[in-house]
Write an enzyme that holds these catalytic residues in place. Structure first.
Site, PDB file in Angstrom:
ATOM      1  N   ASP A  53      42.487  36.585  31.879  1.00  0.00           N
ATOM      2  CA  ASP A  53      41.873  37.086  30.632  1.00  0.00           C
ATOM      3  C   ASP A  53      42.001  38.593  30.443  1.00  0.00           C
ATOM      4  O   ASP A  53      41.348  39.167  29.566  1.00  0.00           O
ATOM      5  CB  ASP A  53      40.378  36.716  30.598  1.00  0.00           C
ATOM      6  CG  ASP A  53      40.178  35.233  30.374  1.00  0.00           C
ATOM      7  OD1 ASP A  53      40.884  34.670  29.524  1.00  0.00           O
ATOM      8  OD2 ASP A  53      39.314  34.646  31.044  1.00  0.00           O
ATOM      9  N   ASP A  73      45.106  29.415  25.949  1.00  0.00           N
ATOM     10  CA  ASP A  73      44.459  30.680  25.583  1.00  0.00           C
ATOM     11  C   ASP A  73      45.279  31.882  26.055  1.00  0.00           C
ATOM     12  O   ASP A  73      45.241  32.959  25.458  1.00  0.00           O
ATOM     13  CB  ASP A  73      43.061  30.807  26.217  1.00  0.00           C
ATOM     14  CG  ASP A  73      42.291  29.508  26.294  1.00  0.00           C
ATOM     15  OD1 ASP A  73      42.929  28.439  26.312  1.00  0.00           O
ATOM     16  OD2 ASP A  73      41.061  29.558  26.369  1.00  0.00           O
TER      17      ASP A  73
END
Ligand code: GLY
Length: 372
Positions: free
Chosen positions: A88, A149
């Site tokens: 992330d 993602d």
């Protein structure tokens, strides 16, 4: 509410949030109050991005001071290498330090962004040609797993190659994107949330979900990440396959929307009167489709479809999903993970970020911080 008024309202709420949040970072809400963290979550870059967007629009020093102060804490996290064992890092540092570099040409922010890209590269498993999403590197369960993602973490690598003239960042990004296109996207233009590969042979094992309804279902936010992620991959590489993949993802997304154009949390969940929306997925999809439109001529057969979807979604979001004056969130009814009962119908800081980016794209032609 027109877009201009919606932006002004977002600015007022954000200004109040600067005081409310202090040195902490918002993630998702509980009972309409943002849950704050000291800087250990994957979403903290979005708060910084909101502050930069507000500053970019208003020129008001209060947003800039808050953004700079948050960036210092993000840099400290990077220097201490805390809570960064994840893919992330693009979500964390693109709207924070890369944004500051874009706005200010601040050299320290540029260096921090390159350091963040280097940290993300530690998740790249060259022998498997993938970027490991979760868990310690080579973890027996998570080591061969990619997730959709992660497409939105790739702009940090593309940016780093552009800045440093070293192409290994971009090469890793392209390898991951190729895998995502081949294995996360499906023939009917839907997507898996995650996909596993054998860690010894590299052979594909199969798709599975984490936050979606079930393994073969299409998790709405994952599909939205695909729209935007592949469109941005096209911007950086000009590979027409990425543009086509983004269009395919967008067509599927639009085709499966309910009447009000705000997505349910999963496209395959049985529809009943309890079904939860994910306003954040729709805000992301709007930004992705707006990015797509940059590359499609008005004569493109999908141009009108995508433009209308953007407009109808934003009409719904601004009319029915914005929060009351004085609230902390900008939009309500986002879902983090309905499946895991984690903030299933709440404010989400990434939903707020992409909603504001969408408004500023449409009203001012700003495009967020995913590319310079
Ligand atoms: N990247 C995690 C999520 O979209 O929930």
């Amino acid at each position: 509410m027109n877009y201009q008024n919606a932006i002004e309202e977002a600015l007022i709420k954000t200004k109040a949030n600067i005081t409310r949040f202090g040195d902490l970072f918002p993630h998702t809400s509980k009972d309409e109050v943002y849950q704050l963290n000291p800087n250990d979550n994957w979403t903290n870059g979005f708060w910084v991005g909101i502050l930069w967007l507000c500053y970019q629009y208003s020129g008001d020093q209060a947003y800039r001071d808050a953004a700079q102060s948050a960036v210092e804490r993000m840099k400290e996290r990077l220097d201490l290498d805390q809570h960064l064992d994840t893919h992330d890092i693009g979500f964390l540092y693109t709207p924070a330090t890369v944004a500051q570099w874009m706005i200010d040409e601040d050299q320290q922010a540029r260096l921090a962004s390159i350091k963040a890209a280097d940290r993300l590269m530690k998740r790249y498993r060259k022998e498997l040609g993938l970027i490991q999403a979760w868990g310690p590197l080579g973890d027996p369960n998570q080591g061969g797993r990619i997730i959709i993602d992660c497409l939105m973490n790739m702009p940090l690598l593309f940016w780093a190659s552009q800045e440093t003239k070293h192409d290994h960042y971009q090469a890793a990004a392209v390898q991951f994107i190729e895998k995502a296109r081949r294995y996360l996207m499906r023939g009917d233009d839907s997507s898996y949330h995650t996909f596993y590969f054998d860690q010894v042979t590299g052979e594909p094992i199969g798709g599975a979900t984490q936050q979606g309804y079930k393994d073969g279902s299409t998790w709405t936010r994952g599909q939205a990440w695909a729209i935007y992620g592949f469109a941005l991959a096209y911007r950086y590489t000009h590979n027409p396959a990425y543009l086509e993949t983004s269009k395919r993802a967008a067509r599927y997304f639009i085709k499966h929307l309910p009447e009000n154009y705000v997505a349910h949390w999963d496209f395959d969940v049985p529809i009943d009167d309890q079904i939860k929306p994910d306003s954040s997925a729709s805000a992301i999809a709007v930004c992705g489709m707006h990015e797509l439109l940059t590359w499609l001529g008005t004569e493109d057969s999908d141009y009108t479809k995508f433009s209308q979807a953007i407009e109808k979604t934003m009409q719904s979001l601004t009319a029915d999903y914005t929060t009351e004056h004085g609230s902390e969130g900008l939009i309500d009814h986002g879902s983090y993970s309905v499946r895991e009962n984690k903030s299933p119908d709440d404010y989400t800081i990434w939903g707020d970020y992409f909603y504001l980016e969408a408004l500023l794209r449409l009203e001012k032609g700003y495009t967020g911080f995913w590319y310079a």
